[in-house]
Design a protein around this motif. Structure first.
Motif, PDB file in Angstrom:
ATOM      1  N   SER A 199     -46.360  -6.952  -4.178  1.00 49.01           N
ATOM      2  CA  SER A 199     -47.072  -7.589  -4.871  1.00 49.01           C
ATOM      3  C   SER A 199     -47.190  -7.376  -6.419  1.00 49.01           C
ATOM      4  CB  SER A 199     -48.636  -7.942  -4.181  1.00 49.01           C
ATOM      5  OG  SER A 199     -49.384  -8.798  -5.472  1.00 49.01           O
ATOM      6  N   ASN A 200     -47.073  -8.307  -7.209  1.00 49.12           N
ATOM      7  CA  ASN A 200     -47.190  -8.062  -8.654  1.00 49.12           C
ATOM      8  C   ASN A 200     -48.572  -7.950  -9.156  1.00 49.12           C
ATOM      9  OD1 ASN A 200     -47.850 -10.828  -8.827  1.00 49.12           O
ATOM     10  ND2 ASN A 200     -46.275 -11.408 -10.200  1.00 49.12           N
ATOM     11  N   ASP A 201     -49.569  -8.117  -8.405  1.00 44.15           N
ATOM     12  CA  ASP A 201     -50.906  -7.859  -8.512  1.00 44.15           C
ATOM     13  C   ASP A 201     -51.194  -6.552  -9.025  1.00 44.15           C
ATOM     14  OD1 ASP A 201     -51.352 -10.626  -8.091  1.00 44.15           O
ATOM     15  OD2 ASP A 201     -52.232 -10.282  -6.043  1.00 44.15           O
ATOM     16  N   ILE A 202     -50.647  -5.555  -8.657  1.00 39.51           N
ATOM     17  CA  ILE A 202     -50.751  -4.151  -8.662  1.00 39.51           C
ATOM     18  C   ILE A 202     -49.840  -3.704  -9.890  1.00 39.51           C
ATOM     19  CG2 ILE A 202     -51.543  -3.633  -6.282  1.00 39.51           C
ATOM     20  CD1 ILE A 202     -48.943  -2.438  -5.947  1.00 39.51           C
ATOM     21  N   LEU A 203     -49.295  -4.388 -10.565  1.00 38.37           N
ATOM     22  CA  LEU A 203     -48.707  -3.934 -11.830  1.00 38.37           C
ATOM     23  C   LEU A 203     -49.694  -4.276 -12.833  1.00 38.37           C
ATOM     24  CD1 LEU A 203     -46.435  -4.158  -9.773  1.00 38.37           C
ATOM     25  CD2 LEU A 203     -44.654  -4.670 -11.547  1.00 38.37           C
ATOM     26  N   PRO A 204     -49.406  -3.327 -14.016  1.00 40.44           N
ATOM     27  CA  PRO A 204     -50.104  -3.624 -15.216  1.00 40.44           C
ATOM     28  C   PRO A 204     -49.861  -4.544 -16.116  1.00 40.44           C
ATOM     29  CG  PRO A 204     -48.670  -1.683 -15.451  1.00 40.44           C
ATOM     30  CD  PRO A 204     -48.693  -2.225 -14.087  1.00 40.44           C
ATOM     31  N   PRO A 205     -50.526  -5.139 -16.855  1.00 43.88           N
ATOM     32  CA  PRO A 205     -50.232  -6.180 -17.791  1.00 43.88           C
ATOM     33  C   PRO A 205     -49.141  -5.299 -18.914  1.00 43.88           C
ATOM     34  CG  PRO A 205     -52.499  -5.874 -18.317  1.00 43.88           C
ATOM     35  CD  PRO A 205     -51.954  -5.075 -17.086  1.00 43.88           C
ATOM     36  N   ILE A 206     -48.270  -6.089 -19.628  1.00 44.42           N
ATOM     37  CA  ILE A 206     -47.277  -5.483 -20.614  1.00 44.42           C
ATOM     38  C   ILE A 206     -47.800  -5.793 -22.023  1.00 44.42           C
ATOM     39  CG2 ILE A 206     -44.689  -5.115 -21.100  1.00 44.42           C
ATOM     40  CD1 ILE A 206     -44.188  -6.372 -18.409  1.00 44.42           C
ATOM     41  N   HIS A 207     -47.667  -4.824 -22.787  1.00 40.74           N
ATOM     42  CA  HIS A 207     -48.035  -4.975 -24.178  1.00 40.74           C
ATOM     43  C   HIS A 207     -46.764  -4.635 -25.070  1.00 40.74           C
ATOM     44  CE1 HIS A 207     -52.336  -6.026 -23.951  1.00 40.74           C
ATOM     45  NE2 HIS A 207     -52.273  -5.111 -22.833  1.00 40.74           N
ATOM     46  N   SER A 208     -46.767  -4.902 -26.255  1.00 44.92           N
ATOM     47  CA  SER A 208     -45.917  -4.301 -27.371  1.00 44.92           C
ATOM     48  C   SER A 208     -46.556  -2.853 -27.690  1.00 44.92           C
ATOM     49  CB  SER A 208     -45.972  -5.112 -28.824  1.00 44.92           C
ATOM     50  OG  SER A 208     -45.485  -4.517 -29.782  1.00 44.92           O
ATOM     51  N   SER A 209     -45.600  -1.858 -27.891  1.00 44.80           N
ATOM     52  CA  SER A 209     -45.923  -0.593 -28.031  1.00 44.80           C
ATOM     53  C   SER A 209     -46.750  -0.529 -29.497  1.00 44.80           C
ATOM     54  CB  SER A 209     -44.658   0.133 -28.187  1.00 44.80           C
ATOM     55  OG  SER A 209     -43.707   0.162 -27.218  1.00 44.80           O
ATOM     56  N   ILE A 210     -46.738  -1.455 -30.274  1.00 43.92           N
ATOM     57  CA  ILE A 210     -47.391  -1.186 -31.384  1.00 43.92           C
ATOM     58  C   ILE A 210     -48.923  -1.945 -31.527  1.00 43.92           C
ATOM     59  CG2 ILE A 210     -45.608  -0.694 -32.837  1.00 43.92           C
ATOM     60  CD1 ILE A 210     -45.617  -3.699 -34.095  1.00 43.92           C
ATOM     61  N   ASP A 211     -49.137  -2.565 -30.242  1.00 43.97           N
ATOM     62  CA  ASP A 211     -50.496  -3.317 -30.132  1.00 43.97           C
ATOM     63  C   ASP A 211     -51.689  -2.206 -30.016  1.00 43.97           C
ATOM     64  OD1 ASP A 211     -49.305  -5.642 -30.063  1.00 43.97           O
ATOM     65  OD2 ASP A 211     -49.475  -6.048 -27.749  1.00 43.97           O
ATOM     66  N   THR A 212     -52.788  -2.635 -30.226  1.00 43.74           N
ATOM     67  CA  THR A 212     -54.012  -1.700 -30.194  1.00 43.74           C
ATOM     68  C   THR A 212     -54.444  -1.980 -28.740  1.00 43.74           C
ATOM     69  OG1 THR A 212     -54.623  -1.758 -32.421  1.00 43.74           O
ATOM     70  CG2 THR A 212     -56.251  -1.188 -30.812  1.00 43.74           C
ATOM     71  N   LEU A 213     -54.522  -1.007 -27.783  1.00 44.89           N
ATOM     72  CA  LEU A 213     -54.482  -1.060 -26.425  1.00 44.89           C
ATOM     73  C   LEU A 213     -56.474  -1.231 -26.377  1.00 44.89           C
ATOM     74  CD1 LEU A 213     -54.153  -1.161 -23.567  1.00 44.89           C
ATOM     75  CD2 LEU A 213     -54.416   1.132 -23.294  1.00 44.89           C
ATOM     76  N   GLY A 214     -56.854  -0.433 -27.138  1.00 46.99           N
ATOM     77  CA  GLY A 214     -58.577  -0.532 -27.127  1.00 46.99           C
ATOM     78  C   GLY A 214     -59.206   0.587 -27.967  1.00 46.99           C
ATOM     79  N   ALA A 215     -60.292   0.567 -28.196  1.00 45.52           N
ATOM     80  CA  ALA A 215     -61.072   1.758 -28.787  1.00 45.52           C
ATOM     81  C   ALA A 215     -61.400   2.854 -27.969  1.00 45.52           C
ATOM     82  CB  ALA A 215     -62.490   1.300 -29.206  1.00 45.52           C
ATOM     83  N   LEU A 216     -61.285   3.972 -28.574  1.00 41.70           N
ATOM     84  CA  LEU A 216     -61.423   5.150 -27.915  1.00 41.70           C
ATOM     85  C   LEU A 216     -62.928   5.284 -27.280  1.00 41.70           C
ATOM     86  CD1 LEU A 216     -60.413   8.406 -27.052  1.00 41.70           C
ATOM     87  CD2 LEU A 216     -61.349   8.858 -29.200  1.00 41.70           C
TER      88      LEU A 216
END
Length: 496
Positions: A199-216
């Motif tokens: 199932s693709n439900d367990i695969l993570p979302p895909i971002h651009s390498s230069i996106d900000t994923l989040g804050a530390l």
């Protein structure tokens, strides 16, 4: 300034970067690898994060850098592994890493279901045991209780990013190394996942390498010695991100060799690699709208390090001895595939062999045979990435092995091209991660990468003597393959 982390096979390296990408300082921390029966190779994901914590603390202490000076983080990591997370984000089992070959049967089943050519057309890869998706199928088939607990899967840099931000996600470069990615449409392939029964439900979302994923996160910041809330850039897989560090960011940049634990030949293009023999493969590049065609050998520095352990020496000494031989024996041939092989053979069951040994041979002779076997394999990899009718005018070289003048001269003689050593022999991936992070922060553009490192030496071809030896090497591999395919009790036991 920015800190980049490279989650390698044997250690994590942290590097402190100025705003122009320059590496100001580095620190590293190692961790163990478990080599188990049945070609299984595993690491503990929490060891990667502990190494990130340790190297961050070391880096700040040795440079007396105030935490407030660090404006962001970026992580690159070894590709093709499998981290299985439960609902709480805890790893369920040790992580099979890129060199783990246990899932050969699952890869064969998936390829049969999709067809050789079609699966290669969709994913850009042969669906071999090295990839994440067959490894996940293996967990389902052999560890159903563990499989039932999986909420999300990811790879090494994604797990570290999760510990830093609380967000589980990946980027296109790492997604393209799983075997579950549609290389042309740049998304998860529902067709491949359906054939795999995943199932693709367990695969993570895909971002651009230069996106900000989040804050530390606050807790992670306290452990790393940094200020909470600074941006964590998504980053990428170590192969494509090394292309950035090697200055290979556009289609008119020369291809490059990376000589490390494994070794590869890679380029940057606008198109997916077209190879009817399916020897090479294609990653999504770190730079948007580009691809990274690549061909890689499992066995480079790892084979040389194995010889060094056997004879109680170190790899640089052995390379120097091997390339100083005045009368080397051309009839001594080593097939260096101790960990199975990817390009160009895609043979998970490949094993090492040395042919032509006599009592007069020394450790230098054996090391030279290993160097030739690795170098011949890289020559075959170059043919896959850059066919003769599109042959480049030169190659760049990075990686620890590129520090050896003798090895680069040997490679130049074998591939009959000038080879340029860049000054980031041991830091190409770190520099690439730093530049990627700084692009994400808006400090740089990818066009700055070519000038972020420089050529320090060029090795011109001096002899054509190796063409016949390359042909003999391929014949020896095929002969060894026939022998290794004979039924043996030990082989069947290892697969069980």
């Amino acid at each position: 300034m920015l800190i980049a982390f490279d989650i390698g096979t044997s250690a994590t390296k942290a590097t402190l970067h100025d705003d122009d990408g320059t590496i100001r300082a580095a620190s590293s921390a190692s961790y163990p690898t478990a080599y188990l029966v049945g070609a299984r190779v595993e690491q503990n994901p929490d060891d990667w994060y502990r190494a990130v914590v340790s190297t961050s603390q070391q880096l700040l202490a040795k440079t007396a850098t105030p935490p407030a000076a660090i404006k962001g983080l970026c992580v690159s990591g070894q590709m093709m592994g499998l981290v299985c997370l439960d609902r709480s984000g805890t790893p369920i089992r040790p992580a099979p890493i890129w060199s783990d070959q246990r899932a050969a049967a699952q890869a064969a089943d998936l390829t049969e279901a999709l067809g050789d050519e079609h699966s290669y057309e969709v994913t850009g890869h042969r669906l071999a045991a090295t990839y994440t998706l067959p490894k996940l199928m293996w967990v389902r088939d052999h560890e159903p209780e563990n499989f039932s607990k999986i909420s999300r899967i990811c790879v090494s840099k994604d797990y570290v990013n999760y510990r830093l931000t609380g967000e589980v996600a990946t980027d296109h470069s790492d997604a393209s190394s799983t075997g579950a990615y549609d290389i042309k449409n740049k998304t998860w392939s529902n067709e491949v996942l359906a054939a795999a029964g995943i199932s693709n439900d367990i695969l993570p979302p895909i971002h651009s390498s230069i996106d900000t994923l989040g804050a530390l996160r606050t807790d992670a910041a306290a452990e790393l010695g940094l200020q909470p809330g600074i941006p964590v850039i998504v980053g990428g897989g170590d192969g494509p991100i090394a292309s950035i560090g090697a200055g290979c960011t556009a289609s008119d940049d020369p291809p490059y060799l990376s000589l490390g634990t494994s070794a590869w030949v890679a380029a940057t293009t606008h198109d997916v690699l077209s190879d009817p023999q399916r020897r090479g493969f294609t990653f999504a590049a770190i730079t948007p709208d580009h691809y990274c065609p690549c061909a890689t050998t499992q066995n480079a520095g790892s084979t040389l390090e194995w010889i060094a352990r056997l004879v109680g020496s170190d790899t640089p000494t052995l390379i120097s001895e091997a390339l100083s031989l005045t009368d080397p024996d051309p009839d001594l041939i080593m097939v260096p595939y101790l960990l199975g092989e990817r390009s160009p053979w895609w043979d998970a069951d490949a094993r090492g062999a040395t042919i032509g040994l006599t009592p007069r041979h020394t450790r230098a002779d054996i090391t030279r045979a290993a160097l030739l076997g690795i170098s011949f394999t890289l020559a075959l990899c170059l043919e896959a990435v850059a066919p003769e009718d599109t042959s480049p005018r030169s190659l760049d070289a990075v990686g620890g092995g590129a520090q050896s003048d003798g090895w680069l001269q040997l490679l130049a003689d074998i591939v009959q091209l000038p080879i340029n050593r860049r000054n980031v022999t041991t830091n190409a991936t770190s520099l690439g991660a730093g530049i990627t992070g700084l692009v994400g922060l808006g400090q740089l553009s990818f066009s700055d990468a070519r000038s972020a490192s420089r050529i320090t030496a060029t090795f011109e071809p001096q002899t054509r003597q190796y063409r016949d030896e390359l042909q003999r090497f391929t014949e020896v591999y095929r002969t060894v393959k026939k022998i290794d395919d004979l039924p043996r009790f030990g082989k069947e036991l290892a697969r069980s």
